[in-house]
Design a protein around this motif. Structure first.
Motif, PDB file in Angstrom:
ATOM      1  N   THR A 119      21.665  27.853  -2.685  1.00 58.44           N
ATOM      2  CA  THR A 119      20.297  28.231  -3.056  1.00 58.44           C
ATOM      3  C   THR A 119      19.284  27.717  -2.025  1.00 58.44           C
ATOM      4  N   GLY A 120      18.087  28.235  -2.150  1.00 54.05           N
ATOM      5  CA  GLY A 120      17.026  27.822  -1.235  1.00 54.05           C
ATOM      6  C   GLY A 120      16.711  26.342  -1.373  1.00 54.05           C
ATOM      7  N   PHE A 212       5.681  25.694  -1.676  1.00 47.96           N
ATOM      8  CA  PHE A 212       6.778  25.786  -2.647  1.00 47.96           C
ATOM      9  C   PHE A 212       8.067  25.597  -1.869  1.00 47.96           C
ATOM     10  N   VAL A 322      12.845  30.238   3.651  1.00 48.71           N
ATOM     11  CA  VAL A 322      13.625  30.755   2.529  1.00 48.71           C
ATOM     12  C   VAL A 322      13.069  32.114   2.070  1.00 48.71           C
ATOM     13  N   LYS A 349      17.926  33.389   0.105  1.00 45.62           N
ATOM     14  CA  LYS A 349      17.550  34.688  -0.473  1.00 45.62           C
ATOM     15  C   LYS A 349      18.331  35.865   0.129  1.00 45.62           C
TER      16      LYS A 349
HETATM   17  N1  PMP Z   1      11.506  27.591  -0.466  1.00 44.48           N
HETATM   18  C1  PMP Z   1      10.746  28.687  -0.567  1.00 44.48           C
HETATM   19  C2  PMP Z   1       9.747  28.973   0.498  1.00 44.48           C
HETATM   20  C3  PMP Z   1      10.892  29.556  -1.650  1.00 44.48           C
HETATM   21  O1  PMP Z   1      10.101  30.637  -1.744  1.00 44.48           O
HETATM   22  C4  PMP Z   1      11.863  29.270  -2.631  1.00 44.48           C
HETATM   23  C5  PMP Z   1      12.065  30.171  -3.834  1.00 44.48           C
HETATM   24  N2  PMP Z   1      11.008  30.939  -4.225  1.00 44.48           N
HETATM   25  C6  PMP Z   1      12.639  28.110  -2.471  1.00 44.48           C
HETATM   26  C7  PMP Z   1      12.441  27.296  -1.383  1.00 44.48           C
HETATM   27  C8  PMP Z   1      13.697  27.743  -3.476  1.00 44.48           C
HETATM   28  O2  PMP Z   1      14.725  28.657  -3.433  1.00 44.48           O
HETATM   29  P1  PMP Z   1      15.720  28.801  -4.694  1.00 44.48           P
HETATM   30  O3  PMP Z   1      14.947  29.409  -5.788  1.00 44.48           O
HETATM   31  O4  PMP Z   1      16.837  29.674  -4.177  1.00 44.48           O
HETATM   32  O5  PMP Z   1      16.199  27.421  -4.997  1.00 44.48           O
END
Ligand code: PMP
Length: 527
Positions: A119-120, A212, A322, A349
């Motif tokens: 995941t991000g 974020f 991300v 993503k």
């Molecule tokens: N960093 C950024 C810039 C994001 O936009 C997001 C998710 N919107 C994340 C990190 C976290 O990613 P995830 O939801 O896959 O954990």
């Protein structure tokens, strides 16, 4: 055990209830490209145009034929998916492809090593964790060096080869009547107290207001939204948030966080105290274009400022791509366009091609520590399904001289012009259109001064964007959702396959939304 009624919702029932209040609690049963399908009461498929784009995970759209063909092939061939502690050529190939792109877009020759995850937030945390690994080694080396210098100073004073200098007396709070070795011991006690305090502080992270970076225990402290962050403040190091595009504020914040340790030197028969910069800085996190914060771009000048300040204080830069990465903004990295170079990059993503969970953290060679590979891992990292998918996504983006990036620019421009037309015709309700390529935001003005009580309530409860999402879905079969931390901004992040007709329908739907807002049409938005 009491049997539960089978229709009782146990998977996040509260959230579903919230979705129901604005009418977006629909189940989608099929999808391709930018079209989702839900079923009506008779079980017939109703197409819905998807501008939410899986929050940015769908640069190629839902179920892209080449990605699903690859997935089928992988399953057909019984390719092993979980073979931890073995060779992973697909992960290596993906790392090479990303390196080729970074080289092309940033001009750097230095390789980046890749750490895959799912995941991000995981990629962000792998980067901050790696940066902390490097910092902890620097802290240890600094402490060892100071210990050695203290021992040398003690030996020199004991042997009568050196006397404490005036600054030693001053910092020890001693007077000249005291014996040299006692004065030195006073000073060493103070030095150790001071250094222990400085070196045991949690790392200082810088992030931007509106940022974020995820919602896990570590990354949520780097996410600005207080609602997401503050209940969990005790769980991880906190960030210092710097206002976007304000170079002077950045410099001031850095100055306030700087710290020094005390060290001793023996020179010309004198023991003196020197101050050395302490490695207190964990990392500077930047989204080149903030997604959840409401689609805000970092300017070139501010990027340059971040780069120079971080180089000066030896603070690694983590570029969080991300959401902005993977070609969405018209280049693979949105940061390359503003001249921002990362010591780390986080990608996720669309790396998963819309069907796999995949993310990667990249660290440049100069910062890379091989031992990190032995202390950081995940059951699901570098798996045999998501890595070949990532390779195919990268190949598709790079095909035909990067036609996908041109397409993101061209489609993005087409979409942006449509949004701009709505803003021009409804400046009283639409505040701004922002973003780049296929990462666009349309900000509505607050309804806090509306003559309608209901509309004022939407503003007060900070739900306007969600209410508008419900309206778009109900009345226009369009899915568009607000950004997580700026609810008046609708995020538009379709795939590079989005069609003219779909954009035209969005424009028409947004015109209707604007009319509803202009006329405070309670009937249209009533739950
Ligand atoms: N960093 C950024 C810039 C994001 O936009 C997001 C998710 N919107 C994340 C990190 C976290 O990613 P995830 O939801 O896959 O954990």
């Amino acid at each position: 055990m009491n049997p539960e009624p089978t229709d009782r919702e146990l998977a996040e029932p509260h959230l579903l209830g919230t979705l129901a209040t604005v009418g977006v609690n629909v189940e989608y049963v099929r999808a391709h490209g930018d079209t989702l399908y839900r079923l009506d009461e008779e079980g017939r498929e109703i197409p819905v145009t998807d501008f939410a784009g899986g929050y940015g995970a769908l640069i190629l759209g839902h179920n892209h034929p080449e990605i699903t063909a690859l997935a089928r092939d992988l399953l057909e061939r019984q390719v092993p998916v979980y073979t931890q502690f073995s060779r992973h050529p697909a992960a290596n190939r993906a790392a090479h492809l990303i390196n080729d792109i970074i080289r092309r877009e940033t001009g750097t020759e230095e390789p980046y090593f890749a750490f895959f995850s799912s995941t991000g937030a995981e990629a962000v945390e792998a980067a901050t964790k790696h940066a902390e690994f490097v910092r902890s080694q620097r802290l240890a080396a600094l402490a060892t060096g100071i210990d050695g210098n203290v021992a040398s100073a003690r030996a020199a004073v004991a042997a009568g080869r050196a006397e404490p200098g005036p600054d030693v007396y001053e910092r020890a709070g001693a007077d000249t009547a005291q014996a040299a070795d006692q004065v030195l011991e006073h000073l060493v006690a103070r030095l150790e107290r001071h250094n222990d305090e400085v070196l045991s502080r949690p790392p200082v992270y810088f992030a931007l207001e509106g940022s974020f970076h995820g919602k896990l225990a570590g990354s949520v402290q780097l996410t600005h939204n207080p609602g997401f962050r503050t209940p969990f403040a005790a769980m991880a190091a906190r960030a210092r948030f710097v206002p976007m595009n304000e170079g002077e504020a950045l410099v001031k914040a850095v100055e306030e966080e700087r710290a020094v340790v005390w060290d001793l030197v023996v020179e010309d028969g004198r023991v003196g105290v020197v101050e050395r910069p302490a490695p207190v800085f964990g990392a500077f996190l930047v989204e080149p274009i903030q997604g959840e914060g409401g689609i805000h771009e970092v300017g070139r000048e501010f990027a340059e400022r971040i780069q120079t300040v971080c180089a000066e204080i030896e603070c690694p830069i983590i570029v969080d791509e991300v959401q902005s990465g993977m070609g969405r903004t018209g280049s693979f990295l949105a940061s390359a366009r503003i001249g921002l170079r990362g010591d780390y990059y986080a990608l996720a993503k669309s790396l998963g091609g819309g069907i796999a969970k995949s993310s990667v953290m990249l660290v440049r060679e100069q910062h890379y520590r091989a031992e990190f590979e032995l202390v950081h891992s995940s059951t699901f990292a570098k798996d045999g399904f998501s890595t070949p998918v990532a390779v195919r996504v990268l190949e598709l983006l790079e095909a035909d001289g990067g036609a996908a990036y041109s397409r993101a620019r061209e489609r993005g421009e087409r979409l942006r012009l449509a949004l701009e037309r709505v803003r021009e015709d409804f400046p009283d309700v639409v505040a701004q259109v922002r973003g780049r390529g296929l990462m666009l935001g349309l900000e509505f003005r607050s309804t806090s001064d509306s003559p309608s009580e209901l509309f004022r309530f939407f503003a007060e409860a900070d739900v306007l964007g969600y209410v508008l999402s419900g309206y778009l879905l109900r009345e226009h079969d369009i899915r568009a959702l607000p950004t997580a931390s700026a609810v008046n901004t609708l995020r538009l992040a379709p795939s590079i396959g989005i069609g003219d007709e779909q954009i035209d329908r969005l424009e028409q739907a947004l015109r209707n939304v604007a009319l509803v807002l202009r006329e405070s049409d309670e009937q249209a938005l009533a739950p």
